[in-house]
Design an enzyme around this catalytic site. Structure first.
Site, PDB file in Angstrom:
ATOM      1  N   LYS B  75      83.470   1.646   9.604  1.00  9.49           N
ATOM      2  CA  LYS B  75      83.382   2.173   8.232  1.00  9.49           C
ATOM      3  C   LYS B  75      83.423   3.700   8.348  1.00  9.49           C
ATOM      4  CE  LYS B  75      80.158   1.813   4.288  1.00  9.49           C
ATOM      5  NZ  LYS B  75      78.876   1.219   3.857  1.00  9.49           N
ATOM      6  N   SER B 150      79.413  -1.404  -0.375  1.00  6.42           N
ATOM      7  CA  SER B 150      80.276  -0.283  -0.141  1.00  6.42           C
ATOM      8  C   SER B 150      81.164  -0.436   1.099  1.00  6.42           C
ATOM      9  CB  SER B 150      79.476   1.010  -0.041  1.00  6.42           C
ATOM     10  OG  SER B 150      78.569   0.935   1.025  1.00  6.42           O
ATOM     11  N   SER B 174      75.322  -3.507   1.068  1.00  4.15           N
ATOM     12  CA  SER B 174      76.689  -3.085   1.365  1.00  4.15           C
ATOM     13  C   SER B 174      77.372  -3.719   2.555  1.00  4.15           C
ATOM     14  CB  SER B 174      76.724  -1.561   1.530  1.00  4.15           C
ATOM     15  OG  SER B 174      76.451  -0.955   0.286  1.00  4.15           O
TER      16      SER B 174
END
Lengths: 482, 484, 94
Positions: B75, B150, B174
């Site tokens: 990420k 997210s 997330s």
């Protein structure tokens, strides 16, 4: 300040703690490095970075608290103090808000013989910010440069109660606090390097009134003298303002050393809501009583104790003892002299007198100058055994200060041995006396100046090396024979 | 089967048997990426060249164990040395860190091969990845839908077989929520299990690093590597890391499983509720004991979270001021306007909203009523879980109230979007480990089951998850992206 | 709990976010709605509850006072939008 008003002063002192590394990262804290050569992503507030607490910082904070007779609570923690400024890379400072490491305490001060106990509110740990460099003045510079070397240097903020009532008391407090920090070995306290900073909170109130007046905070006090002058100026400014019917605005003011006045730093854009909240990246501290006791057991002699010791052991006046215990270096110098030369008053006089003067003139600390305790001792012994006079000693002492040479060497090189031999002095005296019959007449007629004239001539002739007591004796005998 | 379709442990086995090389694996996944990325849009940055170079070096060295030679995604919240790290934001659009996060460094040291940085909601604030400043990621199971957020890029990339595993972060769900939407395994370990050093901070007391994978074994393998104490992170736990792959034996006899009634209320899609209940029956069949419990303060977790998280975020994001890195508005005439304009131009709406919410909650006069109150409620939530865990080994619930929603569907009202986290947020508030594994489908869209464990008891979660997985087929199902 | 425009402006100033008039209104409404939702917490009695500030019951995490090399100046300044004389350059303060 007139009889109508009294000044109320509280001091906030920031002391840089004497650690090798910063409070939350392992960068060096050394002073004077090239800009931005002592930073890392942690102290420069880069994304993803986290603080790790330097254990020595806590130890030094506890040590300070013990020296200030503070309470060291069992639990303390860090908090974020949020504000934006280019020298504050995270836009928050990790500090301590409601659970500081030291609570309460006091510092005893002495102002011209008057003793007073100043209360300490609290002391807490926090990180220093970086440095902003402007082109000229902060108000007119077109841009600023940021050096983050100082960011993260550990500070202890020591807050006094508003117990001081004069600029002199404030100065005495700061001097005593500085001594104490030096003796405890927790800070270098070099005001010119910024390792000791002081802000003053000043207000005035009518004598007898219980409520405090509105206070202002004065910053940029870079010396003891600036502290005194700024307080006096500000108190006066407030008094005149009140007498003119104005109200005092609570604000921050800066001391202008050049113009010798305080100026408002108030910026209308600044809304000082620090939004303190507990620092989530640092677990709270549990300070065990064992740890505190261990630190207490390792405390060195504090200035008050040393001062008492000097008074009791050597019978020195308190004033002298106070000066000798102003810094650990002073005390160490004194103690070392005393080992070889047990006349405390004489050593003290020379340290406070000649040595003090020379150090001040040359802006040096006692451990930075060329004079060693052993040399002072040598010189004092030479005076004692008469090989040099007190007056000659002063000249020799100055030379010792400049060159670092021992008195014996200087005496030898300059041929400065005091002339105490009657056989050498008598002919000189007789010659001068015989060469000035008029003055002999004056002397016999009771004019004291005549003696001084002869002594002056004799000293001139012997380049100051004649033993004054002997000269006096021989001169009088000679004059009596005329 | 193509190499890109395989799991991490399958690739491991073939490498160990010298049937394939790392270079072949990397080439395979980049072929896949080239085919599907235009549709999925999971990556912000691809590092094909350096990946191939590292693969060749590993092949030359000839040593394969663990994740050596196997590609992975990160990420874009993990600072990667020399590789652009944007955090999904314009304010860091060109930021290249000179340091590597601890978690990714551990993978790198084990010879994992970075394929690229994955899309995310800006500063990890969001539940759909639509808040990325750059573009939205698409759910591989239905390209008109969100992958969740997210860590949407991470979930989608694994679901689409672009990488065998990826790291994400989870502050309010997330990792688990996008894992649920994308039909993959997502594990958020206990707070403090994995170092946060080098992970761009959103909410310091809630953020945790975790793993996306195609199956449970893979997830455990990676967790073994990244978990463990880090002296650079004062909140990382000095607790030993067990071998999470050692308990994968399918045995859950006697396991005491609780399911909280508050997580099965009317706000949850009935298809999802049914799917979880079916899964619970399966656990009973396997010998577990399943009982209903209550977590009475559940409804307060989300409002408390939306005070605590933004408050911490408002401070964590204050460093983005244009002084030392990132975007700067050069038109500003003085420092104050530089700060305000830089941040106004560099941050998206959701980030600004949360910064303001957090600032307000901490501000003078409101601190006690909002932030402090939320922290007290947090303790009540943690106490609820502690009480249940004194009598049970694991808690099971749905991961999300709905399956993946359509892109743009929830863009209007922030509160609606926040509701997607309602089942995941309490776990972050309590700091407990939580995992999502696929357990069904609703009209072709994956449903995720959430497994919640005691602090530092990821081992039980892996064990239970493995048992379920091996008794079902969900982990073998892949989205049809219309390409091969 | 409806935020006035003035309150929105105050918060935006504290947070150093410059907002357009339209944004002030829009954010004001959205924040008010979120805070309304947060007001649900008021119905929970919490007077005797200790706030949970740190998840792990850990204390005294320390490091020793040993210098480690700082990061090189060039690396540190590499991402600086503007630099001069090895320092970060910013526009005038006032």
């Amino acid at each position: 300040m007139s009889k109508d008003f009294e000044i109320v002063i509280g001091l906030e002192v920031h002391a840089e703690l004497k650690t090798q590394t910063k409070i939350f990262c392992a960068c060096s804290t050394a002073f004077g490095a090239e800009p931005n050569t002592q930073t890392c992503p942690v102290c420069a507030g880069f994304p993803g970075m986290l603080p790790v607490l330097n254990e020595l910082v806590v130890e030094l904070a506890i040590k300070t608290g013990l020296a200030l007779h503070s309470e060291i609570p069992e639990l303390c923690k860090f908090d974020r103090k949020n504000y934006f400024y280019p020298d504050s890379p995270k836009a928050y400072q990790i500090s301590q808000f409601d659970l500081p490491v030291c609570v309460g305490g006091y510092l005893d001060i002495d102002v011209n013989g008057q003793k007073k106990r100043v209360g300490i509110t609290r002391a807490h740990m926090e990180e220093d910010a970086g440095k902003l460099v402007h082109q000229g003045d902060i108000t007119t510079t077109p841009f600023s440069l940021v050096d983050l070397n100082r960011c993260g240097v550990p500070l202890l903020e020591i807050v006094s109660e508003p117990d001081m009532r004069s600029a002199q008391e404030a100065r005495a407090y700061l001097e005593k606090l500085r001594s104490m920090l030096l003796f405890a070995g927790v800070s270098d306290c070099k005001m010119q390097e910024g390792s000791l900073r002081c802000d003053a909170n000043v207000s005035i109130r009518p004598c007898g009134q219980k409520e405090y007046g509105t206070r202002t905070e004065i910053k940029n006090l870079n010396s003891f003298r600036a502290l005194e002058r700024a307080i006096e100026y500000e108190a006066n400014r407030q008094k005149e303002a009140l007498e003119d019917g104005e109200i005092i605005v609570q604000e921050t003011r800066t001391w202008d050393e050049e113009k010798q006045l305080t100026r408002s730093m108030r910026s209308k854009e600044e809304a000082h809501d620090y939004r303190y909240f507990p620092e989530p990246d640092l677990p709270p501290l549990k300070i065990s009583r064992e740890w505190v006791d261990k630190i207490r057991g390792q405390m060195p002699e504090m200035p008050d104790q040393a001062q008492s010791r000097l008074v009791e052991e050597y019978g020195l006046p308190e004033y002298d003892a106070g000066l000798l215990t102003l810094t650990p270096e002073n005390l160490s110098f004194f103690d070392q002299c005393l080992k070889e030369y047990p006349d405390a008053k004489t050593v003290s006089n020379w340290m406070m007198g000649e040595l003090g003067r020379l150090l001040n003139q040359n802006n040096l600390e006692i451990d930075e100058c060329n004079i060693k305790p052993s040399h002072l001792v040598q010189m004092l012994k030479a005076i004692e055994d008469g090989s040099i006079s007190g007056k000659m000693a002063k000249a020799i002492f100055e030379e010792m200060f400049i060159s670092g040479k021992s008195p014996a060497l200087i005496i030898k090189e300059k041929g400065l041995v005091q002339i105490s031999d009657e056989g050498t002095l008598l002919p000189v005296i007789e010659d001068i006396v015989k060469a000035n019959p008029r003055v002999v007449e004056d002397y016999k007629n009771g004019k004291d100046k005549a003696l001084g004239f002869f002594i002056g001539q004799i000293m001139k002739f012997t380049r100051g090396q004649a033993n004054p007591a002997l000269v006096n004796k021989l001169l009088k005998e000679c004059l009596d024979r005329q | 089967m193509e190499l890109f379709e395989l799991t991490l442990h399958e690739l491991q086995e073939r490498l160990a048997r010298r049937e394939i090389t790392s270079e072949e694996i990397v080439k395979s996944i980049f072929t896949r990426i080239n085919r599907v990325e235009a549709k999925v849009k999971a990556f912000i940055t691809l590092t094909e060249e350096s990946a191939l170079q590292k693969a060749r070096e590993i092949d030359t060295g000839g040593k394969y164990s663990g994740i050596a030679g196997i590609p992975l995604g990160l990420k874009d919240i993990f600072c990667t040395r020399g590789v652009k790290t944007t955090c999904g934001s314009r304010i860091l659009e060109n930021f290249v860190p000179a340091y590597e996060s601890t978690a990714s460094r551990r993978l790198h040291e084990q010879q994992g091969v970075l394929a690229g940085k994955l899309n995310m909601d800006e500063f990890a604030m969001g539940s759909s990845t639509e808040n990325s400043a750059f573009f939205a990621t698409h759910n591989p199971w239905d390209l008109t839908r969100v992958p969740g957020g997210s860590s949407g890029g991470s979930a989608a990339a694994v679901a689409a077989d672009e990488v065998p595993f990826a790291l994400g972060t989870d502050t309010g769900g997330s990792i688990r929520q996008p894992a649920s939407y994308c039909g993959v395994v997502g594990m958020k370990p206990t707070y403090g299990r994995v170092s946060r050093w080098g992970v761009i901070a959103f909410a310091s007391s809630l953020d945790q690093v975790g793993v996306f994978s195609k199956d449970v074994r893979d997830n455990a393998l990676v967790m073994n590597i990244i978990a463990g104490h880090d002296p650079l992170d004062s909140t990382s736990a000095a607790i030993e890391v067990p071998d999470y792959t050692s308990n994968l034996d399918g045995d859950v006899k006697g396991l005491r499983i609780a399911y909280p009634r508050e997580y099965f209320g009317p706000g949850i899609d009935s298809a999802i509720t049914q799917s979880i209940k079916k899964a619970l029956l399966k656990y009973e069949e396997m010998g577990a004991v399943v009982e209903e419990v209550s977590l009475p303060h559940s409804e307060y977790a989300l409002p408390a979270y939306y005070l605590v998280a933004p408050a911490e975020a408002s401070a964590n994001l204050a460093r983005f001021d244009g002084v030392r890195y990132g975007y700067r508005d050069f038109e500003a005439e003085n420092v104050v306007s530089m700060f305000s304009q830089t941040r106004a131009q560099g941050f998206g709406d959701e980030v600004k909203r949360r910064i303001m919410l957090g600032t307000y909650a901490l501000s003078s006069g409101y601190y006690d009523a909002y932030y402090l109150k939320a922290l007290k409620v947090r303790r009540l939530i943690a106490n609820d879980f502690a009480k249940v865990f004194s009598d049970f080994d694991m808690i099971v619930s749905p991961t999300t109230p709905t399956v993946a929603f359509k892109l743009g569907e929830q863009a209007g009202d922030p509160l609606t979007l926040y509701m997607n986290d309602i089942l995941t947020v309490p776990i972050n508030m309590a700091g407990l480990p939580g995992m999502s594994i696929p357990c069904g489908f609703e009209q072709g869209l994956p449903i995720g089951m959430q497994l919640i464990g005691k602090a530092f008891d990821e081992a039980t979660l892996y064990k239970a998850a493995y048992a379920f997985e091996q008794n079902t087929e969900y982990h073998t199902m892949k989205p049809d992206l219309g390409v091969k | 709990m409806a935020l006035t425009i003035k309150e929105v402006e105050h918060v935006a100033l504290l947070a150093r976010l410059s907002l357009s008039e339209d944004e002030k209104k829009r954010f004001g409404e959205q924040l008010s709605s979120i805070l309304n939702y947060a007001d649900n917490l008021n119905s929970l009695p919490t007077d005797d509850i200790e706030p949970l500030t740190h998840i792990l019951s850990v204390n005294n995490v320390f490091r020793t006072d040993e210098i480690k090399p700082s990061m090189g100046r060039d690396e540190m300044l590499a991402n600086a939008p503007q630099a001069e004389n090895s320092q970060y350059k910013v526009p005038k303060i006032m």
